[in-house]
Design a protein around this motif. Structure first.
Motif, PDB file in Angstrom:
ATOM      1  N   GLY A 116       0.777  -1.231   0.000  1.00  0.00           N
ATOM      2  CA  GLY A 116       0.000   0.000   0.000  1.00  0.00           C
ATOM      3  C   GLY A 116       0.809   1.282   0.000  1.00  0.00           C
ATOM      4  N   LYS A 117       2.106   1.204   0.118  1.00  0.00           N
ATOM      5  CA  LYS A 117       2.930   2.416   0.143  1.00  0.00           C
ATOM      6  C   LYS A 117       3.187   2.891  -1.296  1.00  0.00           C
ATOM      7  CE  LYS A 117       5.297   1.000   4.371  1.00  0.00           C
ATOM      8  NZ  LYS A 117       4.598   1.808   5.322  1.00  0.00           N
ATOM      9  N   PRO A 118       2.767   4.109  -1.633  1.00  0.00           N
ATOM     10  CA  PRO A 118       3.026   4.628  -2.980  1.00  0.00           C
ATOM     11  C   PRO A 118       4.534   4.680  -3.263  1.00  0.00           C
ATOM     12  CG  PRO A 118       1.427   5.997  -1.845  1.00  0.00           C
ATOM     13  CD  PRO A 118       1.998   5.053  -0.827  1.00  0.00           C
ATOM     14  N   ALA A 119       4.904   4.288  -4.474  1.00  0.00           N
ATOM     15  CA  ALA A 119       6.317   4.172  -4.830  1.00  0.00           C
ATOM     16  C   ALA A 119       6.679   5.013  -6.048  1.00  0.00           C
ATOM     17  CB  ALA A 119       6.658   2.706  -5.106  1.00  0.00           C
ATOM     18  N   LEU A 120       7.951   5.355  -6.106  1.00  0.00           N
ATOM     19  CA  LEU A 120       8.561   6.016  -7.254  1.00  0.00           C
ATOM     20  C   LEU A 120       9.810   5.231  -7.596  1.00  0.00           C
ATOM     21  CD1 LEU A 120       9.052   8.368  -9.270  1.00  0.00           C
ATOM     22  CD2 LEU A 120      10.245   9.545  -7.407  1.00  0.00           C
ATOM     23  N   VAL A 121      10.008   4.940  -8.872  1.00  0.00           N
ATOM     24  CA  VAL A 121      11.210   4.252  -9.335  1.00  0.00           C
ATOM     25  C   VAL A 121      12.013   5.208 -10.212  1.00  0.00           C
ATOM     26  CG1 VAL A 121      12.135   2.319 -10.675  1.00  0.00           C
ATOM     27  CG2 VAL A 121      10.082   1.992  -9.272  1.00  0.00           C
ATOM     28  N   VAL A 122      13.253   5.439  -9.814  1.00  0.00           N
ATOM     29  CA  VAL A 122      14.176   6.278 -10.573  1.00  0.00           C
ATOM     30  C   VAL A 122      15.389   5.416 -10.902  1.00  0.00           C
ATOM     31  CG1 VAL A 122      15.597   8.373 -10.553  1.00  0.00           C
ATOM     32  CG2 VAL A 122      13.428   8.321  -9.269  1.00  0.00           C
ATOM     33  N   SER A 123      15.721   5.325 -12.177  1.00  0.00           N
ATOM     34  CA  SER A 123      16.944   4.611 -12.557  1.00  0.00           C
ATOM     35  C   SER A 123      17.935   5.617 -13.115  1.00  0.00           C
ATOM     36  CB  SER A 123      16.658   3.489 -13.556  1.00  0.00           C
ATOM     37  OG  SER A 123      15.926   3.934 -14.666  1.00  0.00           O
ATOM     38  N   VAL A 124      19.174   5.505 -12.639  1.00  0.00           N
ATOM     39  CA  VAL A 124      20.224   6.466 -12.976  1.00  0.00           C
ATOM     40  C   VAL A 124      21.406   5.693 -13.547  1.00  0.00           C
ATOM     41  CG1 VAL A 124      21.745   8.268 -12.081  1.00  0.00           C
ATOM     42  CG2 VAL A 124      19.478   7.933 -11.065  1.00  0.00           C
ATOM     43  N   SER A 125      21.914   6.186 -14.685  1.00  0.00           N
ATOM     44  CA  SER A 125      23.003   5.480 -15.350  1.00  0.00           C
ATOM     45  C   SER A 125      23.832   6.431 -16.196  1.00  0.00           C
ATOM     46  CB  SER A 125      22.408   4.398 -16.255  1.00  0.00           C
ATOM     47  OG  SER A 125      23.377   3.812 -17.074  1.00  0.00           O
ATOM     48  N   PRO A 126      25.126   6.139 -16.326  1.00  0.00           N
ATOM     49  CA  PRO A 126      25.915   6.898 -17.282  1.00  0.00           C
ATOM     50  C   PRO A 126      25.557   6.527 -18.725  1.00  0.00           C
ATOM     51  CG  PRO A 126      27.349   5.615 -15.804  1.00  0.00           C
ATOM     52  CD  PRO A 126      25.942   5.245 -15.505  1.00  0.00           C
ATOM     53  N   GLY A 127      24.915   5.389 -18.907  1.00  0.00           N
ATOM     54  CA  GLY A 127      24.571   4.908 -20.239  1.00  0.00           C
ATOM     55  C   GLY A 127      23.335   5.573 -20.819  1.00  0.00           C
ATOM     56  N   ALA A 128      23.176   5.397 -22.114  1.00  0.00           N
ATOM     57  CA  ALA A 128      22.088   6.051 -22.845  1.00  0.00           C
ATOM     58  C   ALA A 128      20.714   5.458 -22.562  1.00  0.00           C
ATOM     59  CB  ALA A 128      22.367   5.985 -24.351  1.00  0.00           C
ATOM     60  N   ILE A 129      20.643   4.164 -22.210  1.00  0.00           N
ATOM     61  CA  ILE A 129      19.315   3.581 -21.991  1.00  0.00           C
ATOM     62  C   ILE A 129      18.832   3.749 -20.555  1.00  0.00           C
ATOM     63  CG2 ILE A 129      19.390   2.015 -23.958  1.00  0.00           C
ATOM     64  CD1 ILE A 129      19.976  -0.259 -21.993  1.00  0.00           C
ATOM     65  N   ALA A 130      19.633   4.398 -19.732  1.00  0.00           N
ATOM     66  CA  ALA A 130      19.205   4.924 -18.437  1.00  0.00           C
ATOM     67  C   ALA A 130      18.646   3.897 -17.469  1.00  0.00           C
ATOM     68  CB  ALA A 130      18.197   6.055 -18.659  1.00  0.00           C
TER      69      ALA A 130
END
Length: 183
Positions: free
Chosen positions: A106-120
């Motif tokens: 039930g906890k609202p979530a946010l997903v952030v992916s961070v990368s030096p690459g182009a497809i992130a």
């Protein structure tokens, strides 16, 4: 009343770009929200044999208590071999047990992916989202938070460029809308 958002960073590396971005997100939370960074690097691997009274690792208990104390969760993940790092997957497993007592639900979530690459970190982002469906965490769908080419978005002092920070603010604003629908 201030709402606590758990910040979980999948990269354990000291100079992690995901940690850098997570700290920036934390600084951008609006009034009434505060970040609570939750450590995952010290969690023993999940083993159901330890899920009995007297054997549960203290780190698991502390992690589950930290999760129970937050109202929502922001995940920051790099991509390892087209998926999430082992430490992050382990944290998902530890927090979802014992069966029927998940700390995630039930906890609202946010997903952030961070990368030096182009497809992130696209693969990691989507693998994590797949697990969050099972964990019953409503997750922000738009805007998608793929932060690729991170080395081109920061200066020599590790300051993130203003256009990127503006995008982060948009993501947070949309997350707050999602959060308010579930709280």
């Amino acid at each position: 009343m201030t709402k606590k958002i758990g910040f979980i960073v999948g990269s354990l590396r000291e100079g992690s770009f995901n940690k850098l971005v997570a700290k920036k997100f934390a600084s951008l939370l609006p009034e009434g929200f505060e970040a609570s960074f939750i450590e995952i690097g010290n969690l023993p691997f999940y083993n159901e044999d330890l899920e009995v009274e007297g054997k549960v690792p203290a780190e698991w208990t502390a992690f589950r208590e930290a999760l129970s104390a937050v109202d929502g969760v922001f995940f920051f993940t790099p991509e390892y071999n087209r998926s999430v790092p082992a430490a992050l997957k382990n944290a998902l497993d530890v927090g979802s047990r014992p069966y029927g007592a998940s700390s995630w639900g039930g906890k609202p979530a946010l997903v952030v992916s961070v990368s030096p690459g182009a497809i992130a970190g696209f693969g990691a982002n989507h693998h994590l989202r797949q697990s969050l469906v099972f964990l019953d965490m409503p997750t922000l769908q738009q805007p998608e938070a793929y932060i690729g080419g991170i080395t081109n978005l920061i200066d020599e002092n590790n300051e993130i460029n203003p256009d990127t920070v503006s995008f982060f603010e948009t993501i947070i604003a949309k997350y707050i809308e999602l959060f308010q629908r579930f709280n």
